[in-house]
Design a protein around this motif. Structure first.
Motif, PDB file in Angstrom:
ATOM      1  N   GLY B  38       0.796  -1.225   0.000  1.00 30.78           N
ATOM      2  CA  GLY B  38       0.000   0.000   0.000  1.00 30.78           C
ATOM      3  C   GLY B  38       0.828   1.275   0.000  1.00 30.78           C
ATOM      4  N   ARG B  39       2.114   1.143   0.240  1.00 25.67           N
ATOM      5  CA  ARG B  39       2.993   2.321   0.231  1.00 25.67           C
ATOM      6  C   ARG B  39       3.645   2.489  -1.134  1.00 25.67           C
ATOM      7  N   ALA B  40       4.050   3.717  -1.431  1.00 22.19           N
ATOM      8  CA  ALA B  40       4.794   3.952  -2.673  1.00 22.19           C
ATOM      9  C   ALA B  40       6.091   3.154  -2.645  1.00 22.19           C
ATOM     10  N   GLY B  41       6.451   2.623  -3.801  1.00 23.16           N
ATOM     11  CA  GLY B  41       7.703   1.879  -3.915  1.00 23.16           C
ATOM     12  C   GLY B  41       8.743   2.702  -4.633  1.00 23.16           C
ATOM     13  N   ALA B  42       9.534   2.057  -5.451  1.00 22.35           N
ATOM     14  CA  ALA B  42      10.577   2.753  -6.188  1.00 22.35           C
ATOM     15  C   ALA B  42      10.022   3.406  -7.458  1.00 22.35           C
ATOM     16  N   PHE B  43       9.040   2.727  -8.087  1.00 19.62           N
ATOM     17  CA  PHE B  43       8.553   3.218  -9.380  1.00 19.62           C
ATOM     18  C   PHE B  43       7.030   3.342  -9.445  1.00 19.62           C
ATOM     19  N   TRP B  44       6.330   2.819  -8.468  1.00 18.50           N
ATOM     20  CA  TRP B  44       4.868   2.860  -8.478  1.00 18.50           C
ATOM     21  C   TRP B  44       4.363   3.492  -7.195  1.00 18.50           C
ATOM     22  N   ALA B 154      -4.110   2.061   0.064  1.00 13.60           N
ATOM     23  CA  ALA B 154      -3.053   2.865  -0.559  1.00 13.60           C
ATOM     24  C   ALA B 154      -2.741   4.096   0.284  1.00 13.60           C
ATOM     25  N   GLN B 155      -1.446   4.285   0.526  1.00  9.38           N
ATOM     26  CA  GLN B 155      -0.969   5.442   1.290  1.00  9.38           C
ATOM     27  C   GLN B 155      -0.457   6.510   0.315  1.00  9.38           C
TER      28      GLN B 155
END
Lengths: 119, 246
Positions: B38-44, B154-155
């Motif tokens: 649910g947290r932002a990653g490196a590219f999404w 989603a955060q």
């Protein structure tokens, strides 16, 4: 490869049963394992219910649970391998050469490209 | 059994009604994975990562995926996927659907076309990690006969773009971090087998997938109610069903 190693240690497993479920694996509950894994990976609810009930009697509820836990994990990690097309580790390739032919070798990425997506 | 994990959310994975109660460590790992997705990653973004899970689930009921699976070659069938959210580019939707429903017939040309259509290779690696983690969790839910977990919450936040600059061509489709040696250890595998390096272009992708996977399988030891031979037979049988070469 680790199944092959287990086979060498116990001397009682026919690893060909991995790719040919009609063969007896030599494992005491091999038929139950095959049925549970097939139902788990396919997501067929009715097949799963039937497989679990049969396996619980022969094995135990906690053993069935552990089969499903391992199967679920490998249902994910095989996707990591397939989506990245990682090569075999050298030691694995050398140790499993005979075991892999011909069925597992047919899963090779280049062979799949020829079979499914020639260009 | 249920678990909540993470300080910024109450993301819950609930196995309370499972046919068989999974170990607490596994439940906690799944809850942690759901929070991470649910947290932002490196590219999404978090929204996009949750959408990847939604698309993976939608693939199970997608008519295009069903027709492709029935075809001798999935590449002979064109069409549009039955999508879930509309939050993803078509390349990500294609990846989520194909990786979920037909992973054994992915090819290099298919992969190259995704990149040619605009997918960043780091975004590809990260998406594979998210989708594969979701497959692990959803497969266990189905197997234990509980409803799928609600989608990850989603955060807010933006992708950090973090990738490993040392990753290079090591013979896979994606760059991987090189290793010092491929000599076998006591397990007869290298200390760092290729599967452990497959996602190493994106460190967050490695962490997400393997934290999800590790409670499912221990290379040595492990507290199983089945024998080591049975564990390895199950693993090998799943690999065969999925036509996995590795």
């Amino acid at each position: 490869m680790l199944l092959r190693e287990s086979s060498e240690q116990t001397g009682s497993i026919d690893v060909a049963a991995v790719t040919d479920p009609s063969l007896a694996s030599g494992l005491l509950n091999g038929a139950h394992l095959t049925r549970l894994v097939g139902a788990c990976v396919s997501g067929d609810h009715n097949a799963l219910v039937d497989a679990c009930e049969a396996a619980e009697t022969a094995m135990s509820a906690v053993a069935v649970r552990d089969v499903l836990i391992v199967a679920a994990g490998f249902n994910g990690i095989t996707r990591v391998a397939d989506a990245t097309a990682i090569p075999l580790d050298r030691s694995t390739a050398e140790a499993t050469r005979e075991l892999r032919a011909p069925v597992i070798d047919s899963f090779d990425y280049a062979a799949k490209a020829v079979r499914y997506n020639p260009g | 059994m249920s678990a909540s994990h993470g300080s910024d959310t109450d993301m819950t994975i609930d196995y309370a009604n499972a046919r068989y109660a999974p170990p607490a460590a596994l439940v906690a790992a799944h809850a942690d994975a759901w929070t991470r997705i649910g947290r932002a990653g490196a590219f999404w973004t978090g929204t996009q990562r949750a959408a990847l899970i939604a698309e993976s689930r939608a693939a199970l009921h997608c008519s295009l995926c069903e027709r492709r699976r029935a075809a001798l070659s999935p590449f002979s069938i064109d069409g549009r996927h039955d999508g879930a959210t509309g939050d993803l580019p078509s390349t990500a939707q294609e990846l989520a659907h194909r990786l979920t429903t037909d992973p054994g017939r992915l090819t290099r040309r298919w992969f190259d076309r995704l990149l040619a259509a605009g997918m960043n290779i780091g975004a590809y690696v990260e998406a594979v990690s998210v989708i594969a983690s979701g497959v692990v969790i959803d497969t266990l839910h189905r197997a234990l006969r509980v409803e799928p977990a609600p989608l990850p919450d989603a955060q807010a936040g933006e992708p950090n773009g973090a990738s490993n600059p040392h990753a290079r061509d090591e013979g896979a489709w994606v760059p991987m971090v090189p290793r010092d040696s491929d000599a076998p250890t006591a397990t007869r595998l290298p200390a760092v087998p290729n599967i452990a390096r497959a996602l190493s272009l994106v460190p967050d992708a490695v962490a997400l997938f393997f934290r999800t996977f590790m409670p499912h399988y221990q290379l040595t030891g492990g507290d199983y109610a089945i024998s080591r031979s049975e564990v390895e037979f199950v693993a090998a049988r799943v690999s065969a069903l999925n036509q996995c070469f590795y």
